[in-house]
Design a protein around this motif. Structure first.
Motif, short mmCIF file in Angstrom:
data_model
loop_
_atom_site.label_atom_id
_atom_site.label_comp_id
_atom_site.label_asym_id
_atom_site.label_seq_id
_atom_site.Cartn_x
_atom_site.Cartn_y
_atom_site.Cartn_z
N GLN A 138 -7.37 11.17 -11.99
CA GLN A 138 -6.74 10.42 -10.89
C GLN A 138 -5.97 11.35 -9.97
OE1 GLN A 138 -6.78 7.53 -9.46
NE2 GLN A 138 -4.98 7.78 -8.14
N ARG B 289 3.01 5.23 5.47
CA ARG B 289 2.69 4.34 6.59
C ARG B 289 3.86 4.23 7.56
NH1 ARG B 289 -2.15 2.20 4.46
NH2 ARG B 289 -2.20 2.62 2.24
N GLY C 194 1.38 3.00 -4.60
CA GLY C 194 0.29 3.77 -5.17
C GLY C 194 -0.36 3.17 -6.41
N HIS C 195 0.33 2.26 -7.09
CA HIS C 195 -0.11 1.82 -8.41
C HIS C 195 -1.47 1.13 -8.44
CE1 HIS C 195 3.54 2.40 -10.96
NE2 HIS C 195 4.02 2.65 -9.76
N ARG D 96 -5.58 3.38 -17.31
CA ARG D 96 -5.85 4.80 -17.62
C ARG D 96 -5.04 5.22 -18.84
NH1 ARG D 96 -4.19 5.20 -12.22
NH2 ARG D 96 -5.89 4.44 -10.92
N ASP E 289 -10.38 9.38 2.22
CA ASP E 289 -10.78 8.00 2.52
C ASP E 289 -9.59 7.17 2.97
OD1 ASP E 289 -13.64 8.03 1.38
OD2 ASP E 289 -12.43 8.82 -0.27
N GLN E 290 -8.45 7.42 2.34
CA GLN E 290 -7.27 6.59 2.60
C GLN E 290 -6.53 7.00 3.86
OE1 GLN E 290 -5.11 7.17 -1.04
NE2 GLN E 290 -6.37 5.74 -2.20
N GLN F 191 -4.21 1.70 -6.99
CA GLN F 191 -5.40 2.44 -6.56
C GLN F 191 -6.56 2.26 -7.53
OE1 GLN F 191 -4.67 6.55 -4.80
NE2 GLN F 191 -2.75 6.03 -5.79
N LEU F 192 -7.73 2.08 -6.91
CA LEU F 192 -8.99 2.00 -7.65
C LEU F 192 -9.94 2.86 -6.82
CD1 LEU F 192 -10.87 0.72 -9.82
CD2 LEU F 192 -11.27 -1.14 -8.19
N GLY F 193 -10.11 4.12 -7.23
CA GLY F 193 -10.86 5.04 -6.38
C GLY F 193 -10.19 5.11 -5.03
N PRO F 194 -10.95 4.98 -3.95
CA PRO F 194 -10.36 5.07 -2.61
C PRO F 194 -9.55 3.83 -2.21
CG PRO F 194 -12.71 4.65 -2.47
CD PRO F 194 -12.41 4.87 -3.92
N ASP F 195 -9.68 2.75 -2.96
CA ASP F 195 -9.05 1.49 -2.56
C ASP F 195 -7.58 1.40 -2.98
OD1 ASP F 195 -11.57 0.80 -1.79
OD2 ASP F 195 -11.63 -1.10 -2.89
N PHE F 196 -6.82 0.73 -2.13
CA PHE F 196 -5.55 0.16 -2.56
C PHE F 196 -5.87 -1.32 -2.75
CE2 PHE F 196 -3.97 3.90 -0.34
CZ PHE F 196 -2.95 4.33 -1.18
N THR G 4 -10.08 11.19 -2.65
CA THR G 4 -9.92 9.86 -2.05
C THR G 4 -8.81 9.82 -1.00
OG1 THR G 4 -8.55 9.27 -3.97
CG2 THR G 4 -10.85 8.58 -4.01
N PHE H 295 3.51 10.41 -3.33
CA PHE H 295 4.43 9.42 -2.77
C PHE H 295 4.68 8.23 -3.68
CE2 PHE H 295 0.08 8.53 -1.52
CZ PHE H 295 -0.07 7.22 -1.88
N CYS H 296 4.02 8.19 -4.84
CA CYS H 296 4.05 6.97 -5.65
C CYS H 296 5.45 6.61 -6.14
CB CYS H 296 3.11 7.11 -6.83
SG CYS H 296 1.39 7.08 -6.31
N GLY I 88 0.80 -1.22 0.00
CA GLY I 88 0.00 0.00 0.00
C GLY I 88 0.83 1.26 0.00
N TYR J 268 2.03 3.48 -15.56
CA TYR J 268 1.68 3.43 -14.13
C TYR J 268 0.55 2.44 -13.85
CZ TYR J 268 0.04 5.31 -9.61
OH TYR J 268 -0.36 5.46 -8.31
N LEU K 261 -4.35 -3.87 -0.48
CA LEU K 261 -4.72 -3.92 0.93
C LEU K 261 -6.22 -4.15 1.09
CD1 LEU K 261 -2.85 -0.77 2.34
CD2 LEU K 261 -2.04 -3.12 2.36
#
Ligand SMILES: Cc1cc2nc3c(=O)[nH]c(=O)nc-3n(C[C@H](O)[C@H](O)[C@H](O)COP(=O)(O)OP(=O)(O)OC[C@H]3O[C@@H](n4cnc5c(N)ncnc54)[C@H](O)[C@@H]3O)c2cc1C
Ligand code: SF4
Ligand code: SF4
Lengths: 308, 377
Positions: free
Chosen positions: B326, B141, A278-279, B317, B337-338, A281-286, B334, B279-280, A275, B308, A289
């Motif tokens: 994005q 994290r 970053g790659h 994408r 959310d995260q 990501q689907l909307g808010p999801d990782f 988002t 951070f990616c 997590g 990516y 994880l």
């Protein structure tokens, strides 16, 4: 058969929880793979092989069905692969089924017994087999999607009396692309119903023979028509190409299976499994994880947005 | 907020900045901070306070960044430059491990790269960047209780035209509670002479102050500092639309505005590279010519890069539209959310360093205008 490692490798914390991070640096330890030896390589189809791996270092923690690992081939690269073996095995071996589509997956398919690969993980969420005690289990697979499902299927069959009907619906493009034909006997012996379908049944371009086929022809969703299970008492596990999963999910909803009892396995680019890259990501999801396994009611609105 | 009566404050002269650097070095820190190089203010190791950009300011606008001379000789009279503290906290490229393979057996043993932690002292951290450091650490994290670099923050008295930290709640001042800093400075250049008001945030900050000639802060200096920050807030170059951006973006996935911005965006990824919280990373596995020495490297990556989102069969994408979406949706939507907060701190770097001058505040305002709060759900 073992060669002594040139340098003793220290056991390395593999889990994101154990990542030894400070506030000025992210430890590289969770990115260091543990070495595993290929102990068996079984060719399933023309482009798909199932590998059994045994640890040379401290094994990774135990996995749950549906979780994935990052498998490294020396100098070639590292890719996410779902575990396709049973979580009930008593040893620390890992089983992965790989379809050769590019550099790393092709190298893995060619990795004969004795080859050494790297493994990190296990990562992500699993299929909720434990949460489905007493329920009917419906597995719906498209192509290589049967691999991540096999893990949950073997877990359920290994503790067969805890579940109702167990049904496997598997689709592939052509007969020769169907996985695990050789173990179907054993699934049936454990009381599973297995229905297979192919997209098309055409003569082989070389022999001009139409391949022998005892299954159906058509989409995997067509097989749903013959289901006898009570939908409200059924948990569905679905894995395949994204369009197959969205169509199947919608069809299962229509059949009356509750949306939170339909689980799908998502695929996104993954570089770390922790997590942090970053790659995925689907909307808010990782996806590494919060997935790869997630419920259809959660996944459906995300998959509905084009190029999210 | 009223000035806290408990926060320890002092006044030091402009010359005493050198003593601060000496004290930090004596305490085992490597001071890094703003220096002028290549017509920009960048971050680098500081030998002495003379390295700091005395009398240099910045002039920014969308797609534009220039240095200018300041008549007041201010040391921290500039706004954010092309770099951020991210380059120290999350290096652009680092080796994770290497391994040598025994050609006969095929065996290899990955050797993690031994990390030699540098004890940095970050000098001249703007309030937006204080917030960015916190947000970046959370996104990676990291253990928020672990010891971090020593931080000398500097409140902003002269925000740039691309700044909007008042909108994001991260500036232009620091909190009295010492959040995120060891020492916070406010630069005073008025008739009473070139001085700094110092606010102590932590015990280790106090011990550095103790090693530097200082005087008790008169109430007038505290009031002047308050006024400087309040005026800076009033002169903020830009603002974010006054709406819940997380909700706005969640409703904007199919907005037509994305086509409009995509027709201007080059998908160059500059905005993500200069962003102090992006951070990616990508992971690269390599071998040398013999094929028996392998390395794994991590390097900054951007969601604007077509690879990516690559999965077998093609990138998820592909359109510039989906990649701009994005970036903006992650940063302002988002991220909540995260990680429980916005990913934007209002530093304005992405606006100044966008080659075509795309302005996130303008894009968000345009989305806000077109998305009907009720119906576009
Ligand atoms: C959670 C998860 C589980 C998976 N389980 C299986 C499985 O059980 N069996 C199986 O055959 N395949 C599985 N895949 C797909 C598999 O990871 C890709 O086929 C594989 O990454 C392709 O890499 P390549 O080098 O062979 O192909 P190339 O197309 O040559 O890929 C080049 C590089 O792109 C990156 N890349 C390409 N596709 C992906 C991807 N999907 N995810 C991350 N990086 C990618 C990799 O870094 C790869 O090295 C899974 C993917 C995910 C995300
Ligand atoms: S905006 Fe893009 S590059 Fe920046 S953190 Fe988000 S996904 Fe990564
Ligand atoms: S918004 Fe600007 S900086 Fe960002 S990718 Fe597009 S052109 Fe480049």
């Amino acid at each position: 058969m073992t060669t002594t490692p040139t340098t003793p490798t220290t056991p390395i914390a593999q889990n994101s929880q154990n990542a030894q991070n400070t506030r000025t640096a992210t430890s590289s330890a969770p990115m260091v793979p543990a070495r595993y030896r290929v102990v068996a390589n079984h060719r399933d189809t023309a482009d798909t092989h199932t590998l059994r791996l045994a640890p040379l270092d401290q094994p990774i923690p135990r996995f749950r069905a549906g979780q994935f690992t990052m498998v490294y081939v020396f100098g070639v690269g590292e890719i996410p692969l779902s575990v396709s073996g049973s979580p009930l095995v008593g040893d620390d071996t890992l089983v992965h089924t790989v379809r050769a589509v590019g550099a790393v997956s092709a190298a893995l398919c060619q990795a004969g017994p004795g080859s050494i690969v790297g493994v990190r993980g296990p990562f992500g969420t699993g299929w909720d087999v434990e949460d489905s005690l007493g329920r009917n289990l419906l597995f719906v697979a498209g192509g290589i999607g049967l691999a991540p499902l096999r893990s949950a299927l073997l877990e359920a069959l290994g503790t067969r009396d805890r579940f109702g009907f167990i049904t496997v619906l598997a689709g592939a493009k052509v007969p020769a692309e169907h996985l695990y034909r050789d173990e179907e006997e054993s699934w049936l012996a454990h009381g599973a119903v297995v229905l297979r379908t192919v997209d098309r049944l055409e003569p082989d371009p070389c022999t001009l023979q139409v391949p022998a086929w005892d299954g159906s022809v058509g989409l995997v969703t067509d097989l749903l028509a013959g289901l006898r299970a009570r939908p409200e008492h059924t948990t569905a596990f679905v894995c395949g190409p994204e369009v197959t999963m969205t169509h199947t999910g919608s069809a299962l909803l229509e059949l009356g299976i509750p949306a939170h009892r339909i689980e799908v396995c998502l695929e996104r680019n993954m570089r770390c499994g922790l997590g942090i890259c970053g790659h995925c990501q689907l909307g808010p999801d990782f996806v590494c994880l919060d997935g790869p396994v997630t419920t259809f009611d959660h996944a459906e609105p995300l998959l509905a947005i084009c190029e999210l | 907020m009223e000035p806290s009566t408990t926060a320890r404050r002092a006044v030091i002269t402009a010359e005493a900045l050198d003593d601060v650097l000496i004290a930090l070095t004596a305490a085992g820190y490597q001071p890094v901070g703003p220096v002028v190089r290549d017509s920009a203010i960048v971050l680098d190791a500081l030998g002495s306070a003379a390295d700091l950009p005395h009398g240099r300011g910045t002039e920014t606008s969308p797609g534009h960044y220039r240095l200018r001379d300041r008549s007041d000789g201010a040391v921290f009279g500039h706004s954010t430059g092309p770099q951020s503290w991210k380059q120290y906290l999350h290096p652009a490229r680092r080796k994770l491990w290497s391994a040598d393979r025994d050609p006969a057996s095929g065996d290899f043993a990955p050797e993690p790269v031994a990390e030699v932690p540098v004890r940095y002292a970050f000098v001249g951290v703007r309030p937006c960047d204080l917030a960015a450091i916190r947000i970046l650490n959370r996104a990676l994290r990291r253990d928020e209780n672990a010891e971090g670099p020593f931080i000398v923050a500097v409140e902003c008295g002269d925000p740039g035209a691309t700044c909007f930290c008042a909108s994001t709640g991260s500036g232009p001042g620091c909190t009295d509670s010492g959040e995120g800093y060891d020492l916070a400075l406010t630069e005073l250049t008025g008739s009473a002479g070139h001085r700094f008001l110092v606010t102590v945030g932590t015990a280790r900050g106090a011990s550095i102050l103790d090693a530097v000639p200082h005087a008790a802060a008169p109430q007038s200096a505290v009031m002047t500092a308050r006024r400087i920050v309040a005026e800076a807030r009033g002169r903020m170059g830009r603002t974010l639309p006054d709406t819940d951006l997380r909700v706005l973006l969640a409703r904007s996935a199919e907005a037509e505005r994305w086509d409009d911005v995509a027709s201007r965006c080059l998908a160059c990824g500059n905005c993500t590279m200069v962003c102090p919280t992006c951070f990616c990373t990508s992971v690269e596995d390599t071998t040398d010519l013999t094929g028996d020495h392998a390395e794994r490297w991590e390097s900054w990556d951007s969601c604007f890069d077509i690879d990516y989102s690559y999965i077998h069969g093609g990138a998820v994408r592909t359109s510039a539209k989906s990649r701009y979406r994005q970036w903006l949706t992650h940063k302002f939507g988002t991220w909540h959310d995260q990680f429980g907060s916005s990913g934007c701190v209002g530093c304005g770097r992405c606006i100044a360093w966008c080659p075509v001058g795309i302005d996130v505040t303008e894009e968000l305002a345009a989305l806000d205008e077109t998305i009907e709060p009720e119906t576009a759900r």
